[in-house]
Design a protein around this motif. Structure first.
Motif, PDB file in Angstrom:
ATOM      1  N   UNK A  47       0.840  -1.197   0.000  1.00  0.00           N
ATOM      2  CA  UNK A  47       0.000   0.000   0.000  1.00  0.00           C
ATOM      3  C   UNK A  47       0.875   1.246   0.000  1.00  0.00           C
ATOM      4  N   UNK A  48       0.475   2.250  -0.760  1.00  0.00           N
ATOM      5  CA  UNK A  48       1.271   3.473  -0.909  1.00  0.00           C
ATOM      6  C   UNK A  48       1.544   4.139   0.432  1.00  0.00           C
ATOM      7  N   UNK A  49       0.542   4.231   1.298  1.00  0.00           N
ATOM      8  CA  UNK A  49       0.735   4.882   2.590  1.00  0.00           C
ATOM      9  C   UNK A  49       1.820   4.179   3.400  1.00  0.00           C
ATOM     10  N   UNK A  50       1.832   2.852   3.371  1.00  0.00           N
ATOM     11  CA  UNK A  50       2.874   2.105   4.089  1.00  0.00           C
ATOM     12  C   UNK A  50       4.255   2.424   3.527  1.00  0.00           C
ATOM     13  N   UNK A  51       4.356   2.533   2.200  1.00  0.00           N
ATOM     14  CA  UNK A  51       5.649   2.816   1.581  1.00  0.00           C
ATOM     15  C   UNK A  51       6.107   4.237   1.905  1.00  0.00           C
ATOM     16  N   UNK A  52       5.179   5.207   1.898  1.00  0.00           N
ATOM     17  CA  UNK A  52       5.524   6.596   2.200  1.00  0.00           C
ATOM     18  C   UNK A  52       6.004   6.732   3.644  1.00  0.00           C
ATOM     19  N   UNK A  53       5.355   6.019   4.550  1.00  0.00           N
ATOM     20  CA  UNK A  53       5.719   6.091   5.968  1.00  0.00           C
ATOM     21  C   UNK A  53       6.917   5.208   6.321  1.00  0.00           C
ATOM     22  N   UNK A  54       7.415   4.439   5.352  1.00  0.00           N
ATOM     23  CA  UNK A  54       8.568   3.579   5.590  1.00  0.00           C
ATOM     24  C   UNK A  54       8.227   2.346   6.405  1.00  0.00           C
ATOM     25  N   UNK A  55       6.962   1.987   6.413  1.00  0.00           N
ATOM     26  CA  UNK A  55       6.538   0.799   7.160  1.00  0.00           C
ATOM     27  C   UNK A  55       6.573  -0.404   6.226  1.00  0.00           C
ATOM     28  N   UNK A  56       7.195  -1.465   6.659  1.00  0.00           N
ATOM     29  CA  UNK A  56       7.279  -2.665   5.844  1.00  0.00           C
ATOM     30  C   UNK A  56       6.230  -3.670   6.330  1.00  0.00           C
ATOM     31  N   UNK A  57       4.944  -3.310   6.112  1.00  0.00           N
ATOM     32  CA  UNK A  57       3.864  -4.151   6.614  1.00  0.00           C
ATOM     33  C   UNK A  57       3.087  -4.812   5.477  1.00  0.00           C
ATOM     34  N   UNK A  58       3.649  -4.813   4.273  1.00  0.00           N
ATOM     35  CA  UNK A  58       2.936  -5.396   3.136  1.00  0.00           C
ATOM     36  C   UNK A  58       2.716  -6.886   3.368  1.00  0.00           C
ATOM     37  N   UNK A  59       1.451  -7.321   3.293  1.00  0.00           N
ATOM     38  CA  UNK A  59       1.214  -8.754   3.462  1.00  0.00           C
ATOM     39  C   UNK A  59       1.783  -9.550   2.291  1.00  0.00           C
ATOM     40  N   UNK A  60       2.388 -10.683   2.604  1.00  0.00           N
ATOM     41  CA  UNK A  60       2.944 -11.570   1.582  1.00  0.00           C
ATOM     42  C   UNK A  60       2.331 -12.950   1.791  1.00  0.00           C
TER      43      UNK A  60
END
Length: 115
Positions: A47-60
């Protein structure tokens, strides 16, 4: 008189490892990594918001081929009942190799055309 039966031509299967990417209008990036038959399938949703905030929470999701086919079947039937697909989903996706370069078409593969 019975009609003669002819075997359909063998389907060409692409065994090359490849990655497909598509981005939604809200800038969510969906990445699917495929190997040859029997290899695992990896699906990542960033998700773009996660990438902008530097959070590595992308589900895999690490799936077997069988599990990936089950998800595909469920999504096709489930989303198909909800209406027509949005315009941004139309057309073929480009496959990328492990090096990030677009994979050339297989020599005997039919040209990709949107449906």
């Amino acid at each position: 008189m019975p009609l003669p039966k002819q075997d359909s031509p063998a389907r060409r299967i692409d065994e090359r490892p490849r990655t497909y990417r598509i981005t939604t209008p809200r800038r969510t990036c969906v990445v699917v990594e495929l190997g040859g038959s029997g290899d695992p399938v990896k699906i990542k949703v960033s998700r773009r918001l996660d990438m902008v905030l530097g959070m590595n929470t992308a589900p895999v999701l690490d799936l077997s081929q069988e599990e990936a086919w089950a998800i595909w079947a469920a999504l096709c039937d489930g989303l198909g009942a909800g209406g027509e697909p949005p315009d941004w989903t139309n057309g073929p996706l480009t496959a990328f190799g492990p090096d990030g370069a677009a994979l050339p078409a297989l020599p005997t593969a039919a040209a990709a055309e949107p449906f």
